[in-house]
Design an enzyme around this catalytic site. Structure first.
Site, PDB file in Angstrom:
ATOM      1  CG  HIS A 122      11.892   2.194  -1.902  1.00 46.50           C
ATOM      2  ND1 HIS A 122      12.575   3.294  -1.429  1.00 46.50           N
ATOM      3  CD2 HIS A 122      10.617   2.330  -1.456  1.00 46.50           C
ATOM      4  CE1 HIS A 122      11.759   4.052  -0.713  1.00 46.50           C
ATOM      5  NE2 HIS A 122      10.552   3.501  -0.724  1.00 46.50           N
ATOM      6  CG  HIS A 160       7.128   3.060   3.422  1.00 46.08           C
ATOM      7  ND1 HIS A 160       7.139   3.804   2.270  1.00 46.08           N
ATOM      8  CD2 HIS A 160       5.822   2.757   3.664  1.00 46.08           C
ATOM      9  CE1 HIS A 160       5.906   3.930   1.814  1.00 46.08           C
ATOM     10  NE2 HIS A 160       5.082   3.321   2.642  1.00 46.08           N
TER      11      HIS A 160
END
Length: 377
Positions: free
Chosen positions: A62, A299
């Site tokens: 990502h 995250h």
């Protein structure tokens, strides 16, 4: 709940290396209208900062926070590489889940996906299946059995009760609210006398009205007597499959070893840990609680930083999100740490056991205070 479109799944893909794989994923996100074309630069930059490999053959490439403005719509593209892609540090990825998220939306998505991916047998299926429909079904959890419900929301402590019926009604109501029992279960549980297991622990269940497997626990603020026997805690089980048996096995071990007092003195996360895992009772077991201040929680990047710190020590370290499910996770598993769904402001409890337990907790505190690679908040 996030829904994965089968059109976003690409089986049987191949890539020359990790960069090639990431570029393929980025191109698919762009083609789907999730990101701008330049988002790939953020994905490659993220990978240079820290590996997005989660474990069990799964990677989640990502972008960086600097490229969030290139995200047009939150989405996912899944690429399966049956031959495997070297992802660094002797790690091989067979499935790459490309994520585009504008804020912390990806945390809910990760919680959903990692819940499925933490199962080794499921990860093997992800590697070998040739069907996009089956791969989607696995990722969405449709191939799994019914979810076993037991977390801190089903544990009530310091209940103002002087009789079992109060604890019976509380447990039955919680199980019904959780969707694991119906009205007939509640009626049956309340009308029947619980089983005395000894040491202040009682057990109740029902042969009717079980809609799913779940466990509820209630503990009175002060122990009382029932026909001359001590009563302090009631455990109620809804049984639709074999999953609650694991809890009952842990409970049995505590009772056999005359350690029920551990259940009667622990807080809710502690009770959950005692009934779902082996919790060593040793002098060197230490705990500490720290608050996460990272803007987007734990995250992949800060999660990796945390796990890297923990892996530097020999002690066993578990992590519990006190503002989440309350279930302890292995601190050495990035997948399980990310799956805790930690957001900014959440309190984490770290339990360390081993010769360097205190050093581990000190290092964890320093890393969290420093921002886990993202700078102090």
């Amino acid at each position: 709940m996030f829904q994965l479109d089968v059109k976003a799944i690409h089986t049987g893909a191949s890539a020359s290396d990790k960069e090639d794989a990431i570029r393929q994923v980025a191109a698919a996100l762009a083609a789907a209208g999730n990101v701008g074309d330049a988002y790939v630069d953020g994905m490659l930059a993220r990978e240079k900062q820290t590996s997005t490999y989660l474990g069990n053959g799964i990677a989640i490439p990502h972008g960086t926070t600097d490229t969030r403005d290139l995200v047009l719509e939150t989405g996912v593209q899944v690429f399966q590489f049956p031959e495997g892609i070297a992802w660094g540090e002797d790690q091989t990825a067979y499935v790459a889940i490309g994520i585009a998220a504008r804020s912390d939306e990806h945390l809910a998505l990760l919680r959903q996906l990692t819940h499925v991916l933490s199962d080794d047998s499921v990860a093997e299926q992800l590697k070998t299946t040739t069907s996009a429909e089956e791969l989607r079904s696995i990722l969405m959890g449709e191939k799994q059995g019914a979810e076993f419900k037991f977390d801190t929301s089903l544990i009530a402590l310091d209940v103002a009760a002087s009789d079992l019926i109060t604890l019976q009604a509380l447990n039955a109501g919680r199980l019904q609210h959780a969707g694991a029992a119906d009205a007939s279960f509640v009626s049956s549980v309340i009308s029947a006398q619980p089983l005395n297991l000894g040491q202040g622990i009682w057990l109740s269940d029902s042969t009717v009205g079980n809609l799913g497997s779940a466990v509820a626990v209630s503990r009175s603020a002060k122990a009382f007597e029932v026909e001359g026997e001590k009563a302090a805690m009631l455990i109620t089980v809804a049984v639709a499959d074999e999953q609650p048996l694991k809890v009952l096995n842990y409970l049995s071990d505590l009772l056999i070893n005359q350690k029920a007092d551990r259940l009667l003195n622990a807080d809710a996360p502690g009770v959950l840990a005692l009934l779902t895992s082996v919790v060593d009772e040793q002098a060197e077991v230490l705990t500490a609680e720290f608050t996460i201040r990272n803007e987007h929680g734990l995250h992949a990047r800060p999660g990796t930083a945390l796990v890297s710190v923990i892996k530097q020590f020999n002690s066993d370290v578990t992590v519990t999100n006190l503002d989440g499910s309350g279930k302890p996770a292995n601190g050495r598993s990035l997948m399980k740490v990310v799956a805790l769904g930690v957001k900014k402001g959440h309190r984490l409890r770290f339990t360390a056991s081993g010769e360097d337990a205190q050093q581990a907790l000190d290092a964890i505190e320093q890393a969290i205070t420093a921002g886990l690679g993202e700078g102090a908040a």
